[in-house]
Design an enzyme around this catalytic site. Structure first.
Site, PDB file in Angstrom:
ATOM      1  CG  ASP A 115      -2.008  -1.041   1.158  1.00 26.82           C
ATOM      2  OD1 ASP A 115      -2.459  -1.351   0.046  1.00 26.82           O
ATOM      3  OD2 ASP A 115      -2.417  -1.535   2.218  1.00 26.82           O
ATOM      4  CG  ASP A 131      -6.636  -1.268  -1.721  1.00 23.49           C
ATOM      5  OD1 ASP A 131      -6.796  -2.490  -1.893  1.00 23.49           O
ATOM      6  OD2 ASP A 131      -5.782  -0.804  -0.942  1.00 23.49           O
TER       7      ASP A 131
END
Length: 175
Positions: A115, A131
């Site tokens: 991330d 995402d």
């Protein structure tokens, strides 16, 4: 056959973009930790997440891999063989598939998802391009459902009004 090839190519392109950004983040962000993108608003922060959304199910990689893999197989089957009639629904499922595969590749290859997008103006989880694809896809699917329901309601009202107009006039018996 061509539409299946387009679907596969589009999903592969989304996965390639996701994996390319994650590679960039691993090479460039991991050594420094973070860097501002829009000062005070968004920073790029290297973060490894071994859970699902918002870090839930941390440490449950086998479950996440099996569950995600099965869900993505169903989505791929639906896109390739059932072929959603509505373009908005098709795009929604395609985004879910591309984003889901992008994060699944990380889980299988590294045991964690890379991330890198950190919103500084609110307390929110660090997230990535995959995402965004999944969330946008779900949003488009919900919008498609809402639009479909609104269209069905409008059609029912029009049909009811048309049926009412076709009824013969009732006489009350007076001359």
């Amino acid at each position: 056959m061509i539409s299946a090839l387009i679907t596969i190519a589009a999903a592969a392109l989304l996965v390639a973009i996701d994996q390319g950004i994650k590679l960039w983040a691993t090479v460039n962000l991991a050594p420094v930790g973070s860097m501002p993108l829009i000062p005070g608003v968004v920073e790029l922060r290297y973060y490894l997440n071994d859970g699902a959304a918002f870090s839930i199910l941390q440490g449950k990689q086998t479950f996440l891999i099996l569950f995600t893999g099965a869900a993505l197989l169903v989505v791929a089957w639906y896109l390739l063989f059932k072929k959603p009639a509505k373009k908005l629904e098709y795009i929604g499922w395609l985004l879910v598939l591309g984003g889901g595969i992008g994060n699944l590749v990380d889980r299988v290859m590294n045991g964690e998802v890379v991330d890198y997008i950190n919103l500084l103006f609110m307390n929110f989880a660090v997230f990535n391009f995959a995402d965004i694809l999944v969330c946008t896809g779900i949003g488009l699917l919900l919008l498609s459902l809402v639009l479909e329901e609104a269209s069905a309601r409008r059609k029912r009202r029009e049909d009811a009004a048309s049926a009412e107009a076709d009824l013969p006039e009732q006489s009350d018996g007076t001359i």
